[in-house]
Scaffold this motif. Structure first.
Motif, mmCIF file in Angstrom:
data_model
loop_
_atom_site.group_PDB
_atom_site.id
_atom_site.type_symbol
_atom_site.label_atom_id
_atom_site.label_comp_id
_atom_site.label_asym_id
_atom_site.label_seq_id
_atom_site.Cartn_x
_atom_site.Cartn_y
_atom_site.Cartn_z
ATOM 1 N N ASN A 226 33.718 29.653 141.993
ATOM 2 C CA ASN A 226 34.130 30.418 140.805
ATOM 3 C C ASN A 226 34.465 31.849 141.220
ATOM 4 N N GLN A 228 36.534 33.806 140.314
ATOM 5 C CA GLN A 228 36.930 34.755 139.263
ATOM 6 C C GLN A 228 35.755 35.643 138.858
ATOM 7 N N ASP A 243 39.149 22.548 144.850
ATOM 8 C CA ASP A 243 38.539 23.863 144.613
ATOM 9 C C ASP A 243 39.023 24.865 145.656
ATOM 10 N N PRO A 400 38.166 33.438 132.003
ATOM 11 C CA PRO A 400 38.512 32.858 130.698
ATOM 12 C C PRO A 400 38.054 33.717 129.520
ATOM 13 N N GLU A 422 47.473 31.285 129.496
ATOM 14 C CA GLU A 422 46.592 30.197 129.033
ATOM 15 C C GLU A 422 46.535 29.053 130.039
ATOM 16 N N THR A 423 47.659 28.791 130.673
ATOM 17 C CA THR A 423 47.725 27.636 131.581
ATOM 18 C C THR A 423 47.021 27.922 132.911
ATOM 19 N N TYR A 424 46.606 29.170 133.105
ATOM 20 C CA TYR A 424 45.888 29.547 134.343
ATOM 21 C C TYR A 424 44.405 29.831 134.091
ATOM 22 N N LYS A 425 43.961 29.542 132.874
ATOM 23 C CA LYS A 425 42.588 29.918 132.509
ATOM 24 C C LYS A 425 41.541 29.292 133.425
ATOM 25 N N ASP A 426 41.873 28.147 133.991
ATOM 26 C CA ASP A 426 40.897 27.447 134.847
ATOM 27 C C ASP A 426 41.188 27.694 136.339
ATOM 28 N N GLY A 428 40.521 30.243 138.473
ATOM 29 C CA GLY A 428 39.484 30.835 139.345
ATOM 30 C C GLY A 428 39.915 32.193 139.871
#
Ligand code: GLY
Length: 465
Positions: A226, A228, A243, A400, A422-426, A428
Motif C-alpha cells: 500500500n 499510497q 501488486d 482513496p 476514479e479509475t486509479y483509486k486502487d 497504490g
C-alpha cells in the motif's frame, strides 16, 4: 569514533561563533520499553555525537567559553553495572579519544551551571526532543518545563545547523557507506520478494542486513503493498501477483550516519502497463529534479521542477487538465504528490529536524510560512551549498480517502479530471529515492548503484522466479 582531532576541530569551529557563556549539550538516556531495565536500543543524541563522539548514555558536556575548557559530565560504571553489563572503556578513556581534557561526576553539573547563573553567564542549549532531557534542563537551569523549548538558544541552533549542514570528507565516507548498505538492503528485497510472501519477511531480512556489520536502521522500515500510505509501517500484508511493493528503508552506519532510499517494484516479473506508465512518470520527475541540483539553486525550485514534471505527465495521461504551471502554483498536484521532494540527511535521516525546520531547511529571507497542502510538507527550501547531503524522492500516491474528499467538493475542478482519477483509486503509490551530495559545481550520488530503470528492475525480478 573518528580521530580526536575531528571532534576538537568541530568544537573549535563551534566556539568561533561565541565570545562568552556556556554551551551545554545533553546526551540521551536509555529509554525503557515496559520497565526500567528493559530498554529500546540506545541511540545517542546526534549533536552530542557530532561534537563529542561518545555513545554512552547519561552524559552531558559543557563547552565553557569564559574558562576556555570542555568538560564531560558522567559517571564511571558502578560495580553493579560491571556485574551485569561487563567492564567497558572508562569515561576518562572515552573523553581522551574525543580530545576532552576534563571529566567530572554527573552530580557536579548542577552546581557548575548554578555557579554560571549566579555570575549571570548565558547558558546556551539546544531544544530537547525527549521528555527526560526537557525535565533535566528545567531542573538544571531552573526553568518552567513548558518554557524550556522556547528558551533554547537561537544562536546555538543556528551555529550547529550551519556546521552540521556541510558534510566533511570524513562524514561523506560514512554517508557513502550508509547509502551503499541501504542499496544492498534494497537489492536483497527486490531479489527475494515472491507472491504469498508476507511483507514482514522482507522487512525482517532488511533489518537483519542493517544490523549485520554493527549498524542499524536509520528509521523503521516502510515496506508495503500500500505504497499510497506515505509512511506505512504495517507489514502484515501478503504479496500477490499484480501488486507493487514500495520499499523505503535506510541503514545507519555504526558511526551514526543515515542512508535513505526508496524503490518500487512489481511482485510479478514485470510492471503491468498502468504501473509501467506511472513508474516512468515518477522516474522522469526524479531525473528532472536530480538534473536541477547544483550549488546556489533553491531546493524549493527543485521541488517545483519535480511537481511540474509530475503534473505535466498526469495531464498527458488525462488525470489533470488546464495549465500545469497554475495547477502546481495553486497546489492541485498535491492530490497525487502530498509531500516534499526531499530533505537534508546526515546523522539523522531528516537531518537536525529536532533543531527546527525553519533553521535547517529555510532562512530568514526564505521563511517557511505556507499552509498549502503538499508544500507545507517540504522540509527543505533554501539554496543548496557544496557539502549539503539530501534526498530526492518524488512520488505519486493515489489515496482513496483524499480523492473522495476532494471530489466531493470538486476541489481544483479546473485542474483535476475526477472521472479519470476514479479509475486509479486502487492504484497504490510509487516513490523512487536516492541520496545526493552537492559538490562545488554540481552533485554526486552517494553509495553504490542500485537498479532504478524499469529494465533493470524487471531483470532482477525475472531472476527471482
Ligand atoms: N524515508 C523516510 C523519511 O524520509 O521519513
Amino acid at each position: 569514533m573518528f580521530k580526536k582531532e575531528e571532534y576538537s576541530n568541530r568544537r573549535n569551529r563551534l566556539k568561533a561563533n561565541f565570545k562568552s557563556g556556556i554551551l551545554l549539550f545533553l546526551g540521551n538516556e536509555e529509554s525503557p520499553i515496559n520497565f526500567f531495565d528493559n530498554t529500546y536500543q540506545f541511540r545517542q543524541d546526534s549533536s552530542f555525537l557530532y561534537y563529542f563522539g561518545i555513545k554512552t548514555p547519561k552524559l552531558a558536556a559543557v563547552i565553557d567559553m569564559d574558562e576556555d575548557r570542555t568538560i564531560l559530565f558522567g559517571d564511571e560504571m558502578s560495580i553493579e553495572e560491571i556485574v551485569w553489563m561487563g567492564q567497558q572503556q572508562t569515561l576518562q578513556h572515552k573523553a581522551n579519544q574525543s580530545g576532552i581534557e576534563r571529566v567530572e561526576a554527573s552530580i557536579n553539573l548542577s552546581s557548575y551551571l548554578k555557579g554560571a547563573k549566579t555570575k549571570e553567564r548565558t547558558i546556551h542549549f539546544l531544544p530537547p526532543y525527549r521528555a527526560e532531557n526537557r525535565l533535566k534542563i528545567a531542573s538544571l537551569i531552573n526553568l518552567a518545563i513548558d518554557s524550556v523549548k522556547e528558551k533554547a538558544s537561537l544562536s546555538l541552533i543556528k551555529a550547529v545547523v550551519a556546521q552540521r549542514s556541510v558534510k566533511s570528507a570524513t562524514e561523506l565516507i560514512e554517508l557513502d557507506l550508509a547509502s551503499s548498505i541501504s542499496a544492498d538492503m534494497h537489492l536483497m528485497a527486490m531479489q527475494m520478494a515472491k507472491p504469498r510472501m508476507k511483507e514482514s519477511e522482507i522487512a525482517a531480512a532488511i533489518y537483519a542486513l542493517a544490523l549485520k556489520d554493527g549498524g542499524n536502521l536509520a528509521y523503521p522500515v516502510i515496506l508495503t503493498v500500500n505504497g499510497q500510505i506515505l509512511h506505512n509501517h504495517y507489514h502484515g500484508n501478503t504479496l500477490k501477483e499484480g501488486d507493487l511493493v514500495l520499499n523505503d528503508s535506510g541503514a545507519e552506519t555504526n558511526m551514526g550516519y543515515a542512508g535513505d532510499l526508496t524503490r518500487t517494484f512489481p511482485v510479478g516479473k514485470k510492471f503491468n502497463s498502468r504501473q509501467n506508465e506511472m513508474y516512468s512518470l515518477v522516474l522522469a520527475a526524479y531525473t528532472t529534479a536530480v538534473n536541477a541540483l547544483k550549488p546556489g539553486i533553491k531546493y524549493l525550485d527543485v521541488h517545483y521542477t519535480a511537481c511540474l514534471a509530475l503534473a505535466e505527465g498526469l495531464r498527458e495521461m488525462g488525470l489533470m487538465k488546464g495549465n500545469m504551471q497554475d495547477a502546481v502554483a495553486e497546489g492541485a498536484h498535491a492530490l497525487f504528490f502530498q509531500c516534499g521532494t526531499g530533505h537534508m540527511m546526515g546523522l539523522d535521516v531528516h537531518d537536525m529536524e529536532d533543531l527546527g525546520e525553519q533553521y535547517v531547511g529555510y532562512t530568514d529571507e526564505l521563511k517557511k510560512n505556507t499552509t498549502q497542502f503538499g508544500l507545507k510538507s517540504l522540509r527543505l527550501g533554501k539554496k543548496l551549498e557544496p557539502g549539503y547531503v539530501l534526498t530526492v524522492e518524488p512520488g505519486l500516491y493515489f489515496i482513496p480517502e483524499l480523492i473522495e474528499q476532494w471530489k466531493t467538493t470538486n476541489k481544483f475542478g479546473d485542474f483535476i479530471n475526477y472521472n479519470k482519477v476514479e479509475t486509479y483509486k486502487d492504484f497504490g503509490g510509487i516513490r523512487v529515492e536516492d541520496d545526493y551530495v552537492i559538490t562545488e559545481s554540481s552533485y554526486r550520488k552517494l553509495g553504490k548503484e542500485l537498479a532504478i530503470s524499469i529494465k533493470d528492475i524487471e531483470e532482477i525480478r525475472a531472476k527471482a522466479y
